[in-house]
Design an enzyme around this catalytic site. Structure first.
Site, PDB file in Angstrom:
ATOM      1  N   ARG A   1      12.760  15.999 -12.218  1.00 33.73           N
ATOM      2  CA  ARG A   1      12.624  15.166 -11.012  1.00 33.73           C
ATOM      3  C   ARG A   1      11.165  15.067 -10.568  1.00 33.73           C
ATOM      4  NH1 ARG A   1      16.791  18.569  -7.970  1.00 33.73           N
ATOM      5  NH2 ARG A   1      16.631  17.291  -6.092  1.00 33.73           N
TER       6      ARG A   1
ATOM      7  N   ARG B   1      18.203  26.040  -1.677  1.00 33.38           N
ATOM      8  CA  ARG B   1      18.811  25.021  -0.810  1.00 33.38           C
ATOM      9  C   ARG B   1      20.329  25.038  -0.928  1.00 33.38           C
ATOM     10  NH1 ARG B   1      16.750  18.897  -0.825  1.00 33.38           N
ATOM     11  NH2 ARG B   1      17.248  18.900  -3.054  1.00 33.38           N
TER      12      ARG B   1
HETATM   13  P1  AMP Z   1      17.806  12.811  -3.723  1.00 37.58           P
HETATM   14  O1  AMP Z   1      18.964  13.276  -2.919  1.00 37.58           O
HETATM   15  O2  AMP Z   1      16.958  11.788  -2.998  1.00 37.58           O
HETATM   16  O3  AMP Z   1      16.981  13.949  -4.279  1.00 37.58           O
HETATM   17  O4  AMP Z   1      18.414  12.031  -4.998  1.00 37.58           O
HETATM   18  C1  AMP Z   1      19.223  12.705  -5.933  1.00 37.58           C
HETATM   19  C2  AMP Z   1      19.269  11.930  -7.224  1.00 37.58           C
HETATM   20  O5  AMP Z   1      19.867  10.639  -7.005  1.00 37.58           O
HETATM   21  C3  AMP Z   1      17.919  11.623  -7.865  1.00 37.58           C
HETATM   22  O6  AMP Z   1      17.417  12.711  -8.637  1.00 37.58           O
HETATM   23  C4  AMP Z   1      18.271  10.413  -8.720  1.00 37.58           C
HETATM   24  O7  AMP Z   1      18.982  10.809  -9.889  1.00 37.58           O
HETATM   25  C5  AMP Z   1      19.251   9.660  -7.834  1.00 37.58           C
HETATM   26  N1  AMP Z   1      18.532   8.706  -6.943  1.00 37.58           N
HETATM   27  C6  AMP Z   1      18.391   8.777  -5.600  1.00 37.58           C
HETATM   28  N2  AMP Z   1      17.674   7.747  -5.132  1.00 37.58           N
HETATM   29  C7  AMP Z   1      17.333   6.997  -6.213  1.00 37.58           C
HETATM   30  C8  AMP Z   1      16.569   5.820  -6.396  1.00 37.58           C
HETATM   31  N3  AMP Z   1      15.974   5.188  -5.370  1.00 37.58           N
HETATM   32  N4  AMP Z   1      16.443   5.331  -7.662  1.00 37.58           N
HETATM   33  C9  AMP Z   1      17.031   5.939  -8.708  1.00 37.58           C
HETATM   34  N5  AMP Z   1      17.733   7.073  -8.611  1.00 37.58           N
HETATM   35  C10 AMP Z   1      17.900   7.606  -7.382  1.00 37.58           C
END
Ligand code: AMP
Length: 223
Positions: A176, A132
């Site tokens: 994750r 990605r």
């Molecule tokens: P994403 O872009 O959705 O994969 O989010 C990237 C990272 O941001 C995640 O691995 C978390 O560390 C943090 N993050 C995003 N959304 C949340 C959430 N709702 N709660 C806690 N951490 C979040």
């Protein structure tokens, strides 16, 4: 029939939430609220939230609920959300966040009308995540082999240099996915009796995935 689309998209890292969200936003004009994007913007601007969130994100861990819920609430109460509806992407990720979201949505009188649950075999995710690439400026998502830009390393939309997210590596993905399975997947149980859920096979090509999503959205808007 629903008058406003208030949507939530769920799925593990690499399931295509960002790609499908861009398509949904383009066709249905809802406000796209990605907590991951909001955190990345906060980190790049070195805001207090960004500084607090960075180490969690770099380790693939969830940012604490109180920081995340406050960030989302601040955005959901803005007038464009009231006018256009919303698509939440990456939130809620814990039952506690789901409960907080219910309280906020009750307050702003915008009930959820659909949860899109992207299901995909974990084996596919390593390849999707390691290949990605993203545009820092406009957020367009590419994959080095499945969906490459016309010129290597350059965004087709605005000519900016593409980058790889700091958490897009095999080690980060493992953490994750474990977080997703332990904390996020159980959220579906929280919603199953109250909210319409669309399960989608997200191992298919992006256009096929979007065809299932848009056919469901059309039925919500027209039936
Ligand atoms: P994403 O872009 O959705 O994969 O989010 C990237 C990272 O941001 C995640 O691995 C978390 O560390 C943090 N993050 C995003 N959304 C949340 C959430 N709702 N709660 C806690 N951490 C979040």
């Amino acid at each position: 029939m629903v008058s406003k689309l208030n949507l939530l998209i769920m799925g593990p890292a690499g399931s295509g939430k960002g790609t499908q969200s861009a398509k949904i936003t383009e066709d249905y004009n809802v406000v796209h609220l990605s907590t991951g994007d909001m955190f990345r913007a906060a980190i790049s601007n070195q805001t207090p939230v960004g500084v607090q969130a960075q180490s969690f994100i770099d380790q693939g861990l969830l940012v604490p609920d109180e920081i995340t819920v406050a960030l989302v609430e601040e955005r959901l109460v803005q007038s464009d959300v009231k006018e256009r509806g919303f698509l939440l992407d990456g939130f809620p990720r814990t039952i506690n966040q789901a409960e907080a979201l219910s309280t906020i949505l009750e307050k702003i009188e915008m009930p959820l009308n659909l949860i899109i649950d992207l299901k995909v075999d974990e084996k596919l995710l390593v390849d999707r995540i390691s290949g990605r690439r993203m545009c820092k400026k406009c957020g367009t998502i590419y994959h080095i082999t499945n969906n490459p830009p016309k010129v290597e390393g350059i965004c087709d939309v605005d000519g900016e240099t593409l980058y790889q997210r700091s958490d897009d590596n095999e080690e980060g993905l493992k953490v994750r996915l474990a977080e997703y399975n332990a904390s996020t997947a159980p959220i579906m149980g929280y919603y199953k009796d109250s909210t319409d859920i669309l399960d989608v096979d997200a191992s298919l090509a992006p256009d096929q995935v979007f065809a299932s999503i848009s056919s469901k959205i059309e039925s919500l808007l027209n039936d």
